[in-house]
Design a protein around this motif. Structure first.
Motif: not given
Length: 163
Positions: A134-151
């Motif tokens: 599963v390859w995450s490519v997050c384009q949302n500049k307002g996202a919190d990558p640390r939280h999103n990976v944890w979540s």
């Protein structure tokens, strides 16, 4: 998971601006209303919520930039003999790419966004795959990558891994 695990982080100034604009959007959208409705009728009509969800869905579904990025990475890997070959899996599959590794094994790749949404664990390891990525490519500049990976790991993938 420590902060060093994910070196990316949310821009706090951008986050504040997004929060502020979101509040303006929620309370002032009726002023953009081209239908001549009263403020109450506008918000009661479902136009605001429906429009927000439509725009959100369109942005989330947009895979164009992500696919171009992945094609560049996979082409680079193939050109430099890190992999033998790769193909797009096609829209009828629950994975996006099949990669033939140098040892002949197949790795299936599912391309995802920010890992914080309901679609994070909508995928299926195909029977021919030796590895499933599963390859995450997050384009949302307002996202919190640390939280999103944890979540994604703790609230989305953990149940699949356990089962």
């Amino acid at each position: 998971m420590s902060d060093e695990t994910i070196p990316c982080q949310r821009d706090p100034q951008l986050g504040s601006k997004i929060d502020e604009f979101s509040e303006i959007l929620k309370t002032q959208s009726h002023k953009l209303n081209p239908f001549g409705m009263s403020e109450k009728d506008f918000y009661d009509s479902g136009i605001f919520e429906g429009s927000i969800q439509r725009v959100r869905g369109q942005i989330s579904a947009s895979m164009g930039e992500k696919k171009i990025f992945v094609k560049h990475v996979l082409n680079y890997m193939q050109d430099n003999n890190y992999i033998q070959d790769w193909v797009e899996a096609g829209g009828s599959n629950r994975h996006d790419y099949s990669v033939t590794l140098n040892n002949g094994k197949i790795a299936a790749i599912e391309l995802k966004g920010c890992l914080d949404g309901n679609n994070t664990n909508i995928s299926a390891r195909p029977p021919h795959a030796h590895e499933f990525i599963v390859w995450s490519v997050c384009q949302n500049k307002g996202a919190d990558p640390r939280h999103n990976v944890w979540s994604g790991i703790h609230t989305r993938f953990s149940a699949d891994i356990i089962s």
